[in-house]
Design an enzyme around this catalytic site. Structure first.
Site, PDB file in Angstrom:
ATOM      1  N   HIS A 128       0.674  -0.942   0.093  1.00 47.03           N
ATOM      2  CA  HIS A 128      -0.096   0.185   0.176  1.00 47.03           C
ATOM      3  C   HIS A 128       0.958   1.324   0.107  1.00 47.03           C
ATOM      4  CE1 HIS A 128      -3.777  -1.821   0.202  1.00 47.03           C
ATOM      5  NE2 HIS A 128      -3.381  -2.540   1.098  1.00 47.03           N
ATOM      6  N   ASP A 158      -0.518   6.894  -3.522  1.00 49.25           N
ATOM      7  CA  ASP A 158      -1.535   6.597  -4.291  1.00 49.25           C
ATOM      8  C   ASP A 158      -2.188   7.437  -5.096  1.00 49.25           C
ATOM      9  OD1 ASP A 158      -2.164   4.090  -2.996  1.00 49.25           O
ATOM     10  OD2 ASP A 158      -3.617   4.704  -1.676  1.00 49.25           O
TER      11      ASP A 158
END
Length: 390
Positions: A128, A158
């Site tokens: 992540h 992200d």
């Protein structure tokens, strides 16, 4: 509306950077069809939580079923771009890999959004945002002296290094395809994007102007004039007085003699920070905001997410708009809102950050209630149950 009007994007549903990149494209006028998997839920599945995916038509397809995969290919055949949010090999196993898709549509831009990229020893590893930025130096450099690194939500990997570059990659490759007739694969990796964001700091480090010791440098809380300070009410203000004239004005408004706080006297930076800490604790955040309003001292209040939309500058620029209604935004003007804004499950009007950047001739627009997928497919020329033909 928007500069990307006429661009068609087939977005295979994922989380984080893929939906964000697709949202940016849709905000700028692209027609995006989101292909979802039946019965799949995410962290944002609760009603009203997923602003990233709002405003786009959705088509549920079981990609493991050959009929569903063929249906997806029929969509891809009419698209300008495809967004693949899966690990390397997933689309290939479903019969939807780049070789198959580009054979059906040679002009297709096949954008692959991953954490570690399509190759390399970690390509198949799970991860992540926090993992991707940890490998680029961005996380390690983001710490106060003697403290552990702190990640800025999931904004760097992200969104800044992932979804934003995904959108840029799609637009760039579509422009190339429209010029040459040639589609291509775009490998968008968050580790690459997050590393790219550190370019300036890497340059400073290589020139001997940035220490490996986090929290001792100009932009990592080392400098007392680029820092966050607590106020009397437990809130905070942000100080970014980098240039000499702004630093001088900061001291004037704080009634600190300039000779007592030389900006580049690094040995005294800890002493200067202690004095500024004490000074800013003498008034509330809003009192400091009032003092510095209209002044070029680079001091601003630190707002919570719930406060951001209410700031006068945000209101003047319509920086936040109703999530479910239309908001047309152009350079040099605010937003023109239509009725029908969606509301959250709590009955409050849902807001989202407005599309950016602003365009003077082709204003961006928050997508309204999306068309039914059948209507979108009809516009694209995809006949139910069949493959499109030219």
């Amino acid at each position: 509306m928007g500069p990307l009007q006429g661009v068609r994007v087939a977005e295979f549903a994922g989380i984080g950077p893929g939906p964000f990149g697709a949202m940016v494209l849709a905000d700028l006028g692209a027609e995006v069809l989101r292909i979802t998997r039946p019965g799949v839920s995410t962290l944002l599945s609760e009603e009203g939580a997923d602003l990233l995916s709002a405003g786009r038509a959705e088509l549920a397809l079981d990609l493991k079923d050959p009929a569903g995969a063929e249906r997806a290919l029929a969509v891809v055949e009419r698209a300008d771009a495809l967004i693949d949010p899966f690990r390397p090999g997933v689309m290939e196993r479903n019969g939807l890999g780049p070789e198959v898709a580009l054979a059906r549509n040679p002009r297709l831009v096949y954008a692959r959004m991953t954490g570690y990229g399509q190759d390399g020893p970690m390509a198949q590893r799970a991860g992540h945002d926090i993992n991707y930025i940890s490998l680029t130096g961005a996380l390690g450099a983001s710490a106060r002296l003697g403290e552990r690194p702190l990640f800025p939500l999931n904004l760097l990997g992200d969104f800044g290094g992932g979804g934003m570059l995904l959108a840029l990659g799609v637009v760039s490759a579509v422009l190339h395809a429209r010029t040459t007739g040639e589609g291509q694969v775009v490998d968008v990796a968050m580790v690459d994007g997050a590393a790219l964001l550190t370019t300036m700091v890497q340059g400073l480090r290589q020139a001997g102007m940035w220490s490996e010791v986090a929290g001792t440098n100009l932009l990592d809380s080392g400098a007392p004039f680029y820092e966050v300070y607590e106020t009397a009410d437990g809130r905070h203000v942000a100080v970014g007085a980098l240039e000499p004239q702004f630093h001088m004005r900061l001291l004037e408004l704080l009634e600190i003699p300039a000779e007592e706080m030389g900006q580049w006297d690094r040995e005294r930076w800890p002493e200067h920070r202690a004095r500024l800490t004490e000074t800013f604790r003498s008034r509330t955040r809003d009192e400091w905001s009032e003092l510095f309003a209209g002044e070029d001292a680079c001091v601003t209040p630190v707002l919570g997410l719930h406060e951001a939309a209410g700031h006068p500058h945000a209101r003047a620029r319509a920086s936040f708009v109703g999530a479910g209604g239309r908001a047309q935004l152009s350079a040099g003007g605010g937003a023109q809102l239509n009725a029908g804004e969606a509301r959250s499950s709590a009955g409050e009007e849902r807001e989202r950050p407005a599309p950016a950047p602003r365009f003077a001739r082709t204003p961006a627009e928050v997508p309204a209630v999306p068309p039914a997928p059948e209507e979108l497919l009809r516009r694209w020329g995809v006949t139910p149950g069949t493959c499109p033909t030219d």
